[in-house]
Design an enzyme around this catalytic site. Structure first.
Site, short mmCIF file in Angstrom:
data_model
loop_
_atom_site.label_atom_id
_atom_site.label_comp_id
_atom_site.label_asym_id
_atom_site.label_seq_id
_atom_site.Cartn_x
_atom_site.Cartn_y
_atom_site.Cartn_z
N ASP A 56 10.74 12.36 5.90
CA ASP A 56 11.10 11.04 5.40
C ASP A 56 12.16 11.20 4.31
O ASP A 56 11.85 11.63 3.20
CB ASP A 56 9.87 10.32 4.84
CG ASP A 56 10.17 8.88 4.44
OD1 ASP A 56 11.36 8.49 4.41
OD2 ASP A 56 9.23 8.14 4.12
N ALA A 95 5.07 12.80 -12.53
CA ALA A 95 6.29 13.56 -12.80
C ALA A 95 7.39 12.60 -13.25
O ALA A 95 7.55 11.52 -12.69
CB ALA A 95 6.74 14.31 -11.56
N SER A 124 6.55 1.11 1.78
CA SER A 124 6.15 0.51 3.05
C SER A 124 4.66 0.61 3.32
O SER A 124 4.10 -0.24 4.01
CB SER A 124 6.93 1.16 4.20
OG SER A 124 6.70 2.55 4.22
N ASP A 139 5.87 12.49 -1.72
CA ASP A 139 5.58 11.82 -0.44
C ASP A 139 5.68 12.77 0.75
O ASP A 139 6.73 12.95 1.35
CB ASP A 139 6.51 10.62 -0.23
CG ASP A 139 5.94 9.65 0.80
OD1 ASP A 139 5.20 10.11 1.69
OD2 ASP A 139 6.23 8.45 0.72
N ASN A 164 11.84 9.35 -2.58
CA ASN A 164 10.91 10.48 -2.47
C ASN A 164 11.37 11.70 -3.25
O ASN A 164 10.66 12.72 -3.27
CB ASN A 164 10.73 10.88 -1.01
CG ASN A 164 10.00 9.83 -0.20
OD1 ASN A 164 9.31 8.98 -0.75
ND2 ASN A 164 10.17 9.86 1.11
N MET A 187 -2.13 12.47 -7.81
CA MET A 187 -1.34 13.68 -8.03
C MET A 187 -0.76 13.66 -9.44
O MET A 187 -0.79 12.62 -10.12
CB MET A 187 -0.23 13.79 -6.99
CG MET A 187 0.76 12.65 -6.99
SD MET A 187 1.77 12.60 -5.49
CE MET A 187 1.37 10.96 -4.90
N LYS A 194 -1.43 6.83 -5.79
CA LYS A 194 -0.87 6.07 -4.67
C LYS A 194 -2.01 5.36 -3.95
O LYS A 194 -2.96 6.01 -3.49
CB LYS A 194 -0.10 6.99 -3.72
CG LYS A 194 0.58 6.23 -2.59
CD LYS A 194 1.74 7.00 -1.99
CE LYS A 194 1.30 8.20 -1.20
NZ LYS A 194 2.40 8.77 -0.40
#
Length: 474
Positions: free
Chosen positions: A290, A248, A140, A309, A295, A245, A158
């Site tokens: 969230d 993963a 979003s 997140d 996530n 970051m 991100k």
């Protein structure tokens, strides 16, 4: 966290009138998809499970595409609707709506380059040995790219959509306009405090420097826990609109299906996520609110859960922690006076509401607490609790039983609680939530004798209570 995205992309509509137009079109698509008969049935129905929203595949696809294009606050609301749409939507519509969890339209490459140039400098690309322009996920507020730096660091980068931060206020204003003028709120229920809290929360989520700080704080709390992994932040490549970051591996946690994973493994994952939620509330006083399934990744090789997140991370005030402790104690004991006390402390019930209305709200809280009042593991896979709560809440809405605004901060905590319970249902897991909660519901003097409440057994609790004299607790 992987998702199918295109590389062409569509620009984010950023003007308030433009976004109101798109929101209006989404509302129209929704109403047209249900049809007049369906809307009448929704308004009149008190049958519960048989009255799910029936959207045609074409209408659902149009609604989903509209929300996906808008990104931002509006798409965030759509994601919440789709967390477990099987409670509200028919399975066919729920499957399409579920794509909102990780399928926003990516930005065009020209926009991506402008954002990275503005944030990392005109020679940003020289810092990377490899940069994948095809995003691995688009949600979003931003999209995620895999990259490898010149010095060999494997990263997830991100990148925030341009215009999303600037559109938050207009989205919230538009939601307020629609809710006030189209009967979306109970009579006498003022949504302004809740919408203002949502506005502030979304601005925090759009500040990647704040998210980096939350991620580092949460990573310190998790420490060397063998069951969880929190990626490290790379500050040299992070700004308020770019967050770098560790990359993963893993699959979205809701993809642990019965056909590929054993019941014991699904029970383990659901138990770990539930225990972490309880620790966030009572141990950390810090919660990632969230619950979007994307996530959380599961790395089958290491059997660790990757936590991603942290934009929606919130500190939990002591008063709210105490309120949840009082409410949980009372629901397990079936103490209606205690339930009322806890509900008042959390703002679910006002001091002056009529006795009949208070009784119905207490009934709803008691029903919702079924998962912690059962003795032994609760079977989420066979439970109809979500349908029953939905039907009861709808009946109360129609009878104008909701007239008190809860404490706005609880909205985000409830979002996390509901999301974890929906995950347990999605995994068709059995989880003993009561056993996890009980150590945290003890008198604080008994609780203080437990080394690690999250791992305490009933035997540990009994031994701890024996260490504190009954006279002291009296």
């Amino acid at each position: 966290m992987a998702s199918k995205t295109s590389t062409t992309g569509l620009a984010v509509p950023s003007k308030r009138l433009s976004r109101l137009w798109h929101m209006g079109r989404a509302t129209t698509d929704f109403a047209a998809g249900i049809g007049l008969r369906g809307m009448i049935d929704m308004a009149r129905s008190r049958e519960g499970d048989g009255q799910r929203i029936r959207l045609s595949p074409a209408a659902t696809e149009r609604l989903t595409n509209r929300l996906a294009r808008m990104r931002g606050a509006v798409m965030k609301m759509g994601q919440l609707m789709s967390m477990d749409g099987s409670d509200v939507f028919t399975p066919e519509a729920a499957e399409i709506m579920a794509t909102l969890r990780d399928r926003a339209e990516p930005m065009p490459l020209s926009q991506l380059n402008r954002v990275l140039t503005a944030e990392l400098g005109k020679d940003w690309n020289k810092q990377f040995k490899r940069f994948e322009f095809q995003p691995i996920a688009a949600a979003s507020i931003g999209q995620v790219h895999r990259a490898e730096t010149r010095d060999g660091r494997r990263l997830a980068l991100k990148v925030q959509f341009p215009g999303v931060r600037e559109s938050i206020d207009s989205d919230i204003a538009n939601l307020g306009f629609l809710s006030s003028n189209f009967g979306m709120m109970p009579e006498g229920f003022d949504p302004k405090p809740m919408l203002e809290e949502a506005r502030l929360q979304l601005h925090q989520e759009a500040d990647y420097e704040a998210e980096a700080a939350s991620l580092q704080a949460y990573r310190a709390l998790i420490g060397d826990d063998p069951d969880f992994l929190v990626p490290a932040v790379h500050e040299d490549l992070s700004t308020s609109r770019v967050l770098a970051m560790d990359f993963a591996n893993g699959v979205s946690i809701d993809q642990l299906t019965a056909s590929q994973y054993s019941r014991s493994e699904r029970n383990r994952v659901a138990t770990l996520m539930s225990r972490l939620m309880i620790r966030e509330l009572f141990d950390f006083a810090l919660m990632q609110t969230d619950p979007n399934f994307g996530n959380f990744l599961y790395d089958a090789e290491s059997r660790r859960i990757v936590l991603l997140d942290f934009g929606a991370t919130r500190a939990v005030p002591p008063a709210l922690i105490d309120g949840y402790r009082v409410l949980a104690r009372a629901t397990i004991a079936n103490d209606r006076a205690g339930i009322r006390q806890g509900a008042i402390a959390l703002g679910y019930i006002g001091d002056e509401i009529p006795a009949e209305q208070a009784a119905r709200l207490i009934d709803l809280v008691s029903l919702s607490s079924e998962i912690i009042t059962s003795d032994g593991p609760y079977d989420f896979g066979s439970s109809t609790l979500f349908e029953r709560v939905f039907a009861r809440g709808r009946d109360m809405f129609q009878d104008k039983q909701f007239s008190h605004m809860p404490e706005p901060a609880t909205m985000f905590l409830q979002r996390k609680f509901a999301g974890i319970f929906m995950l347990c249902r999605r995994l068709r897991a059995e989880v003993d939530l009561r056993a996890m909660l009980e150590p945290y519901l003890l008198d604080t003097r008994v609780l203080g004798t437990l080394t690690d409440p999250s791992q305490a057994t009933r035997s540990d609790i009994a031994n701890a209570a024996d260490q504190v004299s009954p006279a002291t607790l009296a």
